[in-house]
Structure formats: structure tokens, C-alpha cells
Design a protein around this motif. Structure first.
Motif, PDB file in Angstrom:
ATOM      1  N   UNK A  71     -16.882  19.022  46.948  1.00 53.10           N
ATOM      2  CA  UNK A  71     -16.447  20.096  47.833  1.00 53.10           C
ATOM      3  C   UNK A  71     -15.192  20.771  47.270  1.00 53.10           C
ATOM      4  N   UNK A  72     -14.220  19.957  46.871  1.00 52.68           N
ATOM      5  CA  UNK A  72     -13.000  20.509  46.294  1.00 52.68           C
ATOM      6  C   UNK A  72     -13.309  21.293  45.024  1.00 52.68           C
ATOM      7  N   UNK A  73     -14.220  20.750  44.214  1.00 50.99           N
ATOM      8  CA  UNK A  73     -14.605  21.443  42.989  1.00 50.99           C
ATOM      9  C   UNK A  73     -15.275  22.775  43.260  1.00 50.99           C
ATOM     10  N   UNK A  74     -16.119  22.814  44.307  1.00 49.05           N
ATOM     11  CA  UNK A  74     -16.801  24.055  44.654  1.00 49.05           C
ATOM     12  C   UNK A  74     -15.812  25.116  45.121  1.00 49.05           C
ATOM     13  N   UNK A  75     -14.831  24.712  45.928  1.00 46.47           N
ATOM     14  CA  UNK A  75     -13.817  25.657  46.394  1.00 46.47           C
ATOM     15  C   UNK A  75     -12.983  26.191  45.234  1.00 46.47           C
ATOM     16  N   UNK A  76     -12.602  25.291  44.318  1.00 41.15           N
ATOM     17  CA  UNK A  76     -11.813  25.722  43.159  1.00 41.15           C
ATOM     18  C   UNK A  76     -12.629  26.646  42.270  1.00 41.15           C
ATOM     19  N   UNK A  77     -13.925  26.310  42.093  1.00 39.04           N
ATOM     20  CA  UNK A  77     -14.777  27.148  41.252  1.00 39.04           C
ATOM     21  C   UNK A  77     -14.906  28.548  41.828  1.00 39.04           C
ATOM     22  N   UNK A  78     -15.019  28.633  43.170  1.00 37.94           N
ATOM     23  CA  UNK A  78     -15.119  29.947  43.806  1.00 37.94           C
ATOM     24  C   UNK A  78     -13.834  30.736  43.612  1.00 37.94           C
ATOM     25  N   UNK A  79     -12.687  30.071  43.784  1.00 44.38           N
ATOM     26  CA  UNK A  79     -11.402  30.749  43.590  1.00 44.38           C
ATOM     27  C   UNK A  79     -11.221  31.190  42.131  1.00 44.38           C
ATOM     28  N   UNK A  80     -11.528  30.283  41.199  1.00 47.60           N
ATOM     29  CA  UNK A  80     -11.374  30.599  39.780  1.00 47.60           C
ATOM     30  C   UNK A  80     -12.312  31.717  39.352  1.00 47.60           C
TER      31      UNK A  80
END
Length: 248
Positions: free
Chosen positions: A152-161
Motif C-alpha cells: 500500500x505504501x509503495x503504491x501511494x509513493x509510486x502514484x506520487x512519484x
């Protein structure tokens, strides 16, 4: 409850309109090391009492829509997905691209609804995992709970990046960044691009500017078109693309 694992035939995809049949064998999955169930052992698998399906979707088909009530999450085994949201003025905005081993729809664990539409960018194979399976495993398996939170954290970071990187620099840098991001995981020298309108929305550029920059990449020998639609390309000059990303 019936057991959902089947070793009769390996990973047989079923049509999207089918019911939950339980055709998956997660222990034999080719992307298991990248997917949610990488942390599970045989004791964990024994706790799974709901079907997990292998499904196939053709290019352009939607797995789920924004705001739709959710029954499960999707682990991508092959192909590419785009996650799309509607802006307040009714425009579509691509917020992330999902690659093999990534998970789409994790927000459903909390909201019970999907916060974007998932559309197949290419023919895809996915595993559809019921929410009840993930909720049950997260309760008794700290390892899976940690993996869920990490995904979940990775998905949020990927969306932001994804949005931050693509809205930085000159038009040529932005297009070059997108080309890099859209390299195929299976064949790194192949690139799958979006419609020019979608690219413009993601990069905050006019359609004409995007078309001009892609044409320049072809003219300069960095990309070679592989179809008439301007979607599939072969990357011919990786060093040249890297130089453009850096603004050289």
C-alpha cells in the motif's frame, strides 16, 4: 468450503464474465516472489478457504470502475494496467501504471470501493483475490499484514512519484521520462505509449507538443515505431534517451 487450488492444469485463465471458480495455484505462481503471497508459507495457504481466480482482459477492457463497490484486489501477472481518475471538470487523469507483481485496488481493504478505474493497456493476466481472503490472512499472519502495508505504501509513493517526475523539466525531458517509465518489463527494448491525449494530460503538455516530441525521438533514432497507431516502439538508443532525460 471447497479447496480452490488446482494442479490439474497450470494457471488456466478464465473469462472475465465467469463466476469465482478458484482456478489459481498461488504456490506455483511465476510472479509469487513479487506478489502479495510471497510472504506466505504452507500453514498460511491452509487458511485460504475462498476462491482466487486467474482472469484475462484484452487491451482496453476495464477491470473495475472508479467508485465501484469492491469484492477483491488484483495482482497483475502479465501486461500493463493504467489507473484512471476523473478530475472535477470531467477530464480523465492517469495516476499510475501497474506492472507485473504490482497490486491494484488495495484501497478497497478500507473503503470497500475502488478509487480509480483500472484499464488494460495491453492484454493482461491477473489474479483476483477476495477481500475476505486478505482480511483473514492479515488477522492471523503478521507477515502478510506487513506485506500488505508495504504494498500500500509503495503504491501511494509510486502514484506520487509518477505525477511528480512527469511534470518536471522541459517538454522533451517529460516525454523522455515517460518513455523510460513505459519500457516493457518482459522486453526492456520495447515501449508501450498511451494515446497522445492521455500523454498530454499526464505531462501537462499540449497534444501537438507531445506528438512533436515523440516524432523527434523517432527522427533522432532513439525510437522505432512498431505499429501504425503510434503506441508500440522499440528503444534503439538507451544512452541517447538517458541524455535527454538529464537535459543534455
Amino acid at each position: 468450503m471447497t479447496t480452490h487450488f488446482s494442479r490439474v492444469l497450470p494457471m488456466i485463465p478464465i473469462k472475465t464474465e465467469s463466476a469465482w471458480r478458484g482456478t489459481s495455484d498461488c504456490r506455483a505462481c511465476a510472479v509469487r516472489d513479487m506478489a502479495l503471497f510471497a510472504e506466505l508459507d504452507e500453514r498460511d495457504f491452509a487458511q485460504i478457504h475462498a476462491p482466487i481466480d486467474d482472469l484475462e482482459y484484452k487491451t482496453g477492457e476495464s477491470l473495475y470502475s472508479e467508485g465501484q463497490g469492491a469484492q477483491g484486489v488484483f495482482t497483475l501477472r502479465k501486461g500493463l494496467l493504467k489507473l484512471v481518475r476523473l478530475t472535477s471538470d470531467g477530464r480523465q487523469r492517469i495516476v499510475r501504471v501497474v506492472r507485473p507483481g504490482d497490486v491494484a485496488g488495495l484501497e478497497a481493504l478500507v473503503t470497500r470501493r475502488y478509487d480509480s478505474e483500472a484499464v488494460a493497456l495491453s492484454d493482461v493476466l491477473v489474479c483476483r483475490i477476495p477481500l475476505t481472503v486478505l482480511q483473514g490472512l492479515a488477522t492471523h499472519s503478521p507477515r502478510l499484514h506487513g506485506a500488505l502495508m508495504g504494498k500500500w505504501q509503495g503504491a501511494l509513493k509510486a502514484a506520487d512519484d509518477w505525477l511528480a517526475e512527469l511534470n518536471f523539466g522541459s517538454a522533451r525531458q517529460r516525454v523522455s521520462h515517460l518513455v523510460r517509465k513505459m519500457q516493457s518489463a518482459e522486453q526492456p527494448d520495447e515501449v508501450l505509449l498511451f494515446r497522445r491525449e492521455d500523454m498530454g494530460a499526464m505531462l501537462d503538455l499540449k497534444l501537438e507538443t507531445v506528438s512533436r516530441e515523440v516524432s523527434a525521438l523517432v527522427r533522432d533514432g532513439i525510437l522505432e515505431p512498431l505499429d501504425r497507431l503510434g503506441r508500440r516502439y522499440r528503444l534503439l538508443d538507451d544512452t541517447g534517451l538517458q541524455a535527454l532525460q538529464q537535459g543534455d
